[in-house]
Design a protein around this motif. Structure first.
Motif, PDB file in Angstrom:
ATOM      1  N   LEU A 165      -0.893  -1.721   3.584  1.00 15.69           N
ATOM      2  CA  LEU A 165       0.089  -0.810   2.964  1.00 15.69           C
ATOM      3  C   LEU A 165       1.094  -1.574   2.105  1.00 15.69           C
ATOM      4  CD1 LEU A 165       0.696   1.684   5.925  1.00 15.69           C
ATOM      5  CD2 LEU A 165      -0.554   2.140   3.795  1.00 15.69           C
ATOM      6  N   MET A 166       1.546  -2.734   2.572  1.00 16.61           N
ATOM      7  CA  MET A 166       2.496  -3.526   1.770  1.00 16.61           C
ATOM      8  C   MET A 166       1.822  -4.047   0.512  1.00 16.61           C
ATOM      9  SD  MET A 166       5.379  -3.219   3.154  1.00 16.61           S
ATOM     10  CE  MET A 166       6.308  -4.361   2.122  1.00 16.61           C
ATOM     11  N   ASP A 167       0.548  -4.366   0.619  1.00 14.65           N
ATOM     12  CA  ASP A 167      -0.201  -4.818  -0.548  1.00 14.65           C
ATOM     13  C   ASP A 167      -0.248  -3.699  -1.601  1.00 14.65           C
ATOM     14  OD1 ASP A 167      -1.955  -6.688  -1.901  1.00 14.65           O
ATOM     15  OD2 ASP A 167      -3.530  -5.206  -1.497  1.00 14.65           O
ATOM     16  N   LEU A 168      -0.528  -2.490  -1.159  1.00 19.38           N
ATOM     17  CA  LEU A 168      -0.547  -1.342  -2.084  1.00 19.38           C
ATOM     18  C   LEU A 168       0.840  -1.111  -2.681  1.00 19.38           C
ATOM     19  CD1 LEU A 168      -2.773   1.166  -0.052  1.00 19.38           C
ATOM     20  CD2 LEU A 168      -3.323   0.186  -2.310  1.00 19.38           C
ATOM     21  N   ALA A 169       1.862  -1.185  -1.840  1.00 22.16           N
ATOM     22  CA  ALA A 169       3.230  -0.949  -2.316  1.00 22.16           C
ATOM     23  C   ALA A 169       3.605  -1.953  -3.398  1.00 22.16           C
ATOM     24  CB  ALA A 169       4.217  -1.016  -1.155  1.00 22.16           C
ATOM     25  N   ARG A 170       3.250  -3.213  -3.187  1.00 23.51           N
ATOM     26  CA  ARG A 170       3.562  -4.245  -4.193  1.00 23.51           C
ATOM     27  C   ARG A 170       2.786  -3.987  -5.477  1.00 23.51           C
ATOM     28  NH1 ARG A 170       4.855  -7.830   0.060  1.00 23.51           N
ATOM     29  NH2 ARG A 170       2.687  -7.958   0.679  1.00 23.51           N
ATOM     30  N   ARG A 171       1.523  -3.658  -5.321  1.00 24.21           N
ATOM     31  CA  ARG A 171       0.672  -3.467  -6.488  1.00 24.21           C
ATOM     32  C   ARG A 171       1.149  -2.294  -7.331  1.00 24.21           C
ATOM     33  NH1 ARG A 171      -4.762  -2.173  -6.838  1.00 24.21           N
ATOM     34  NH2 ARG A 171      -5.086  -1.796  -4.616  1.00 24.21           N
ATOM     35  N   PHE A 172       1.647  -1.247  -6.683  1.00 27.13           N
ATOM     36  CA  PHE A 172       2.053  -0.044  -7.417  1.00 27.13           C
ATOM     37  C   PHE A 172       3.576   0.069  -7.574  1.00 27.13           C
ATOM     38  CE2 PHE A 172      -2.275   0.835  -6.273  1.00 27.13           C
ATOM     39  CZ  PHE A 172      -2.759   1.579  -7.340  1.00 27.13           C
ATOM     40  N   GLY A 173       4.293  -0.965  -7.164  1.00 29.44           N
ATOM     41  CA  GLY A 173       5.745  -0.966  -7.363  1.00 29.44           C
ATOM     42  C   GLY A 173       6.487   0.080  -6.549  1.00 29.44           C
ATOM     43  N   LEU A 174       6.047   0.317  -5.334  1.00 28.64           N
ATOM     44  CA  LEU A 174       6.691   1.331  -4.484  1.00 28.64           C
ATOM     45  C   LEU A 174       7.688   0.695  -3.517  1.00 28.64           C
ATOM     46  CD1 LEU A 174       3.538   3.397  -3.418  1.00 28.64           C
ATOM     47  CD2 LEU A 174       5.122   3.893  -5.303  1.00 28.64           C
ATOM     48  N   LYS A 175       8.793   1.390  -3.276  1.00 32.71           N
ATOM     49  CA  LYS A 175       9.685   1.010  -2.188  1.00 32.71           C
ATOM     50  C   LYS A 175       9.008   1.418  -0.867  1.00 32.71           C
ATOM     51  CE  LYS A 175      13.122  -0.278  -4.809  1.00 32.71           C
ATOM     52  NZ  LYS A 175      13.407  -1.723  -4.924  1.00 32.71           N
ATOM     53  N   VAL A 176       9.386   0.736   0.207  1.00 34.17           N
ATOM     54  CA  VAL A 176       8.809   1.076   1.510  1.00 34.17           C
ATOM     55  C   VAL A 176       9.930   1.331   2.518  1.00 34.17           C
ATOM     56  CG1 VAL A 176       7.387   0.272   3.440  1.00 34.17           C
ATOM     57  CG2 VAL A 176       6.690  -0.225   1.081  1.00 34.17           C
ATOM     58  N   ILE A 177       9.918   2.521   3.099  1.00 36.04           N
ATOM     59  CA  ILE A 177      10.835   2.870   4.188  1.00 36.04           C
ATOM     60  C   ILE A 177       9.968   3.061   5.425  1.00 36.04           C
ATOM     61  CG2 ILE A 177      12.504   4.544   5.073  1.00 36.04           C
ATOM     62  CD1 ILE A 177      13.026   5.321   2.093  1.00 36.04           C
ATOM     63  N   GLU A 178      10.142   2.196   6.421  1.00 34.98           N
ATOM     64  CA  GLU A 178       9.344   2.332   7.644  1.00 34.98           C
ATOM     65  C   GLU A 178      10.011   3.313   8.590  1.00 34.98           C
ATOM     66  OE1 GLU A 178       9.118  -2.358   7.843  1.00 34.98           O
ATOM     67  OE2 GLU A 178       7.951  -1.470   9.478  1.00 34.98           O
ATOM     68  N   ASP A 179       9.302   4.359   8.959  1.00 34.17           N
ATOM     69  CA  ASP A 179       9.769   5.220  10.042  1.00 34.17           C
ATOM     70  C   ASP A 179       9.325   4.544  11.338  1.00 34.17           C
ATOM     71  OD1 ASP A 179      10.228   7.050  12.040  1.00 34.17           O
ATOM     72  OD2 ASP A 179       9.691   8.791  10.821  1.00 34.17           O
ATOM     73  N   ALA A 180      10.230   3.711  11.856  1.00 31.17           N
ATOM     74  CA  ALA A 180       9.938   2.947  13.079  1.00 31.17           C
ATOM     75  C   ALA A 180      10.647   3.575  14.277  1.00 31.17           C
ATOM     76  CB  ALA A 180      10.353   1.493  12.888  1.00 31.17           C
ATOM     77  N   ALA A 181      10.893   4.881  14.198  1.00 34.96           N
ATOM     78  CA  ALA A 181      11.637   5.591  15.245  1.00 34.96           C
ATOM     79  C   ALA A 181      11.000   5.414  16.618  1.00 34.96           C
ATOM     80  CB  ALA A 181      11.743   7.077  14.893  1.00 34.96           C
ATOM     81  N   GLN A 182       9.663   5.335  16.660  1.00 33.76           N
ATOM     82  CA  GLN A 182       8.963   5.231  17.943  1.00 33.76           C
ATOM     83  C   GLN A 182       8.497   3.803  18.219  1.00 33.76           C
ATOM     84  OE1 GLN A 182       5.750   8.102  18.091  1.00 33.76           O
ATOM     85  NE2 GLN A 182       7.066   9.811  17.469  1.00 33.76           N
ATOM     86  N   ALA A 183       8.934   2.841  17.411  1.00 31.32           N
ATOM     87  CA  ALA A 183       8.229   1.554  17.438  1.00 31.32           C
ATOM     88  C   ALA A 183       9.132   0.331  17.523  1.00 31.32           C
ATOM     89  CB  ALA A 183       7.332   1.448  16.212  1.00 31.32           C
ATOM     90  N   ILE A 184      10.333   0.445  18.045  1.00 30.74           N
ATOM     91  CA  ILE A 184      11.195  -0.743  18.091  1.00 30.74           C
ATOM     92  C   ILE A 184      10.562  -1.821  18.973  1.00 30.74           C
ATOM     93  CG2 ILE A 184      12.671   0.119  19.996  1.00 30.74           C
ATOM     94  CD1 ILE A 184      15.020  -1.291  18.409  1.00 30.74           C
ATOM     95  N   GLY A 185      10.372  -3.000  18.405  1.00 30.90           N
ATOM     96  CA  GLY A 185       9.761  -4.098  19.161  1.00 30.90           C
ATOM     97  C   GLY A 185       8.254  -4.194  19.011  1.00 30.90           C
TER      98      GLY A 185
END
Ligand SMILES: *Cc1c(COP(=O)(O)O)cnc(C)c1O
Length: 402
Positions: A165-185
């Motif tokens: 996903l980060m590779d795609l975001a970099r390639r297409f110039g997208l910002k990334v906001i992680e919804d890590a609400a359920q995933a701390i740690g």
């Protein structure tokens, strides 16, 4: 079912956890009360530094909820009218709700059937097939909107495929906001933490999350100092200096009292998440021994550190099984019964059943079982036996025959 259940296993019971730490929690709460400093005090500062460090980020901005963390991140990245944000339709409402509240449009991509996380392949397809560059901007052809960001959700406590996903975001110039609400740690095979990949990571401290406050609270984490400072300003109505507003923000503050509770609980988080993972392993093995064809246990990516905010099974005859479990004292929940593209409030997006088949199937087939750290082995085995009894009694066979 006339007999009372042999045992009760609620989906979640927070009381044993509280009992174990009550003296420490009461002490800090008393200290905050004595100080009468309720807004953005030293407990908040400490929590921000500790959560940021834990999540391998430079900056932490304590906020009023996980929902507000997402909204603040979108606002700070300047996402609004005319923009679109790619996300999953199989998640808690706040993910797409905040995108819409920011004035943008959620662009859904279907999930991977094994992890329930957004499929990098589906995101890639959307970007390659439905988007094009126009004057330096990425335009979603069917809507004419600018695609600005990607909002992956690390569902149930397991990271998305962030490398892809980060590779795609970099390639297409997208910002990334992680919804890590359920995933701390939660971390990937290289030990990289949820929240550390994107521009902003968003945590929720809702009481049912692995790190839960005594009410609502959340946090944004970020690496970039300027972006972190912008979020800090927007958290207090965009006023800087006070009463001078270059931006329109909101009241997104975390309470000092909540921060004090969380500073205590954070000491135990790794241990609690490890106990959840042990419970998950117990279920995995116990279900395997029963070799129930009708039950599929959750898939953890090799090498990943899954924090099991939820333990989700995919089952045959889900709703009847749920009733059977309930009648026998076992609490369960459905996360989530209606994928977001089929919610009434999103009818304007023009989706129909069949648009995201994996999300729709998951909504019909999945069930959350009790997984909280303080469960006893007896309770875990009771859940397994009660579930197995449903299928061996033939109750679950009806729909398979039909
Ligand atoms: C809990 C949750 C939120 C919202 O957090 P709140 O603190 O309840 O506002 C957002 N996204 C996901 C995936 C969640 O599970």
């Amino acid at each position: 079912m006339n007999r009372p259940p042999a045992l009760r296993v609620p989906l979640l019971d927070l009381k044993p956890q509280y009992e174990a730490i009550a003296p420490r929690v009461r002490e800090v709460l008393e200290a905050v009360c004595a100080s009468q400093q309720f807004i953005l005090g030293p407990q908040v500062k400490t929590l921000e530094a500790r959560i940021a460090a834990y999540a391998q980020c430079r900056h932490g901005i304590g906020v009023s909820s996980g929902t507000d963390a997402l909204l603040l991140a979108l606002m700070a990245l300047g996402i609004g009218a005319g923009d679109a944000v790619i996300t999953s339709p199989y998640t808690f409402f706040a993910t797409a709700g905040t995108i819409a509240r920011a004035g943008a449009r959620p662009l859904f991509c279907d999930i991977e059937p094994d992890t329930f996380n957004v499929s990098a392949e589906a995101v890639s397809r959307l970007l390659e097939r439905d988007c094009e560059r126009r004057d330096g901007e990425l335009i979603h052809r069917p809507t004419g909107l600018r695609v600005k960001a990607l909002m992956p959700v690390h569902l149930y406590g397991q990271l998305c495929d962030m490398t892809a996903l980060m590779d795609l975001a970099r390639r297409f110039g997208l910002k990334v906001i992680e919804d890590a609400a359920q995933a701390i740690g939660a971390r990937d095979a290289e030990g990289r933490h949820a929240g550390s990949f994107g521009d902003v990571g968003c945590f929720s401290f809702f009481p049912t999350k692995n790190l839960g406050a005594f009410g609502d609270a959340g946090m944004c984490v970020a690496q970039d100092a300027a972006l972190a400072e912008h979020m800090e300003v927007l958290r207090v109505h965009g006023g800087k200096p006070k009463y001078h507003h270059a931006f329109i923000g909101g009241n997104f503050r975390i309470d000092e009292l909540q921060a004090a509770v969380l500073n205590i609980k954070l000491d135990y988080l790794e241990d609690w998440s490890a106990k959840r993972a042990l419970n998950a392993r117990y279920y995995d093995q116990a279900f395997e021994r029963k070799s129930l064809e009708a039950v599929r246990t959750p898939v953890a990516r090799p090498g990943h550190h899954h924090i099991y905010n939820q333990y989700i099974v995919r089952v045959r005859d889900r709703d009847a099984l749920r009733e059977h479990l309930s009648a026998n004292g076992v609490g369960t929940e459905i996360y989530y019964p209606i994928p977001l593209h089929l919610q009434r409030c999103f009818a304007y997006l023009g989706h129909a059943p069949g648009d995201f088949p994996q999300s729709e199937r998951a909504a019909q087939e999945t069930l959350a079982l009790p997984i909280y750290p303080e469960l006893t082995e007896q309770q875990l085995q009771y859940v397994v036996d009660t579930l197995a009894a449903f299928y061996s009694a033939g109750a679950g066979a009806a729909s398979a025959r039909a």
